[in-house]
Design an enzyme around this catalytic site. Structure first.
Site, mmCIF file in Angstrom:
data_model
loop_
_atom_site.group_PDB
_atom_site.id
_atom_site.type_symbol
_atom_site.label_atom_id
_atom_site.label_comp_id
_atom_site.label_asym_id
_atom_site.label_seq_id
_atom_site.Cartn_x
_atom_site.Cartn_y
_atom_site.Cartn_z
ATOM 1 N N GLY A 32 0.879 -1.160 0.000
ATOM 2 C CA GLY A 32 0.000 0.000 0.000
ATOM 3 C C GLY A 32 0.912 1.203 0.000
ATOM 4 N N ARG A 109 -11.236 -4.202 -3.110
ATOM 5 C CA ARG A 109 -11.017 -3.388 -1.907
ATOM 6 C C ARG A 109 -12.282 -2.683 -1.425
ATOM 7 N NH1 ARG A 109 -7.214 1.102 -4.680
ATOM 8 N NH2 ARG A 109 -6.336 1.276 -2.571
ATOM 9 N N TYR A 174 -2.549 9.349 -7.172
ATOM 10 C CA TYR A 174 -3.910 9.517 -7.679
ATOM 11 C C TYR A 174 -4.360 8.251 -8.390
ATOM 12 C CZ TYR A 174 -7.646 11.057 -10.850
ATOM 13 O OH TYR A 174 -8.825 11.167 -11.551
ATOM 14 N N ARG A 175 -5.490 7.714 -7.968
ATOM 15 C CA ARG A 175 -6.096 6.556 -8.632
ATOM 16 C C ARG A 175 -7.505 6.954 -9.034
ATOM 17 N NH1 ARG A 175 -1.558 5.953 -8.265
ATOM 18 N NH2 ARG A 175 -0.333 4.243 -7.354
ATOM 19 N N GLY A 236 9.605 9.590 -13.272
ATOM 20 C CA GLY A 236 10.001 8.301 -13.838
ATOM 21 C C GLY A 236 11.502 8.215 -14.037
ATOM 22 N N ALA A 267 5.744 0.407 -6.572
ATOM 23 C CA ALA A 267 6.324 1.041 -5.370
ATOM 24 C C ALA A 267 7.601 1.820 -5.644
ATOM 25 C CB ALA A 267 6.570 0.029 -4.262
ATOM 26 N N ALA A 268 7.936 2.057 -6.910
ATOM 27 C CA ALA A 268 9.141 2.839 -7.188
ATOM 28 C C ALA A 268 9.039 4.238 -6.579
ATOM 29 C CB ALA A 268 9.368 2.939 -8.698
ATOM 30 N N ASP A 270 7.086 5.179 -4.098
ATOM 31 C CA ASP A 270 7.016 5.072 -2.638
ATOM 32 C C ASP A 270 8.421 4.896 -2.055
ATOM 33 O OD1 ASP A 270 4.252 5.037 -3.099
ATOM 34 O OD2 ASP A 270 4.206 2.843 -3.123
#
Length: 320
Positions: A32, A109, A174-175, A236, A267-268, A270
């Site tokens: 998460g 979820r 953002y999702r 990126g 998770a890059a 994060d």
């Protein structure tokens, strides 16, 4: 580059949702966005007296929830604000990978216990209002999983926390699928007005605010009446950009990684945030913090899943 008082932070709470992760290599773990950042930060936190890393979330009464609670204990992630919601189960997601490591997620979820967090327990709200820790880290997903009423409560408590000298870190993750019934802009803007440091991903900024380049991201936020002290913009494989004012900008490039070594980019961002925090909290320059953040993110994307294997991470740390 203006310096921030990172060295005043002795305790930090991360708030968000942790789920069961079904990796593309068929392994199962937990992940998460804010949890990932907290986990990586905790791996560098050898001296627990220096920084208390705490994770705030909700778990259910299923086996996966029990396993997550055990993992938090094993990984030295303190959990005074972890609550249990009866008859709920942790959310799950499945990672599907393209050949270049880019990922597609499938989620389950809807009944995640964290959606009831502030309806079930007010300890975190009270702790914020009375500044019982030094800093909090939350994300766009942390906001999205809450209903509007809980979000408003949370932001009101964050405002009091900031007034008492608390430090707020906001990651703009953002999702779109989590915001189907409403627009995120007003909520994101309220957090940006409170945040000391904002970790932004360029593509998420373009999607939320309609900006079209890094310069327009910087101009947009610093044109607001209230803005973060610092923007850390992840782009990126392109250089990250650190800005403390429209004309006070630092760019730091990552080391190029051969395409065939990129396995999974989960998770890059994060991990990048965790790496940046590690060095900034140690008093390093922001340039050094960004360089280390790039290196850590570069390691993470060479492994499956959000959390790279402990033995690989330990080996990496020994070589740093």
């Amino acid at each position: 580059m203006t310096s921030l008082v990172f060295n005043t932070i002795k305790s930090m709470v991360f708030f968000g949702e942790c789920m069961v992760e079904h990796r593309a290599d068929s392994d199962i773990s937990f992940a998460g966005d804010t949890f990932n950042t907290a986990w990586y930060l905790s791996q560098f936190n050898k001296d627990k007296t220096r920084l208390s890393v705490q994770y705030a979330s909700a778990i259910g009464d299923d086996e996966a929830s029990s396993n997550l609670a055990l993992l938090l204990q094993q990984e030295r992630l303190e959990s005074p604000y972890l609550i249990t919601v009866q008859d709920k189960k942790l959310g799950q997601y499945w990672v599907k990978l393209a050949e270049n490591g880019e990922r597609h997620f499938e989620f389950d979820r809807l009944n995640s216990p964290v959606r009831q967090y502030f309806n079930q327990d007010s300890r975190l709200l009270a702790a914020l209002k009375h500044k019982q820790f030094d800093a909090i880290y939350l994300s766009g997903i942390s906001l999205a999983v809450l209903c509007p009423e809980q979000r408003a409560q949370f932001i009101a408590a964050l405002r009091q926390f900031k007034q008492h000298g608390g430090v707020i870190f906001f990651d703009n993750n953002y999702r779109a699928a989590l915001w189907q019934s409403e627009t995120p802009q007003k909520w994101f803007q309220q957090l940006m007005a409170l945040a000391n440091v904002a970790f932004l991903t360029d593509e998420d900024e373009y999607a939320v605010h309609g900006t079209q380049c890094v310069n327009s991201i910087i101009a947009h936020h610093f044109s607001q009446e209230l803005a973060p002290d610092m923007l850390v913009i992840r782009c990126g494989s392109a250089p990250c950009v650190i800005a403390v004012a429209p004309n006070d900008v630092l760019e730091t490039s990552p080391k190029k990684i051969a395409e065939e070594k990129i396995i999974d980019t989960t998770a890059a961002g994060d991990a990048f945030a965790a790496g940046f925090l590690v060095k900034a909290l140690q008093g390093e320059t922001f340039e050094n913090a960004a360089k280390f953040a790039h290196r850590l993110a570069g390691q993470v994307i060479q492994h499956h899943g959000a959390l790279m294997p402990k033995d690989k991470l330990t080996k990496y740390l020994s070589e740093e």
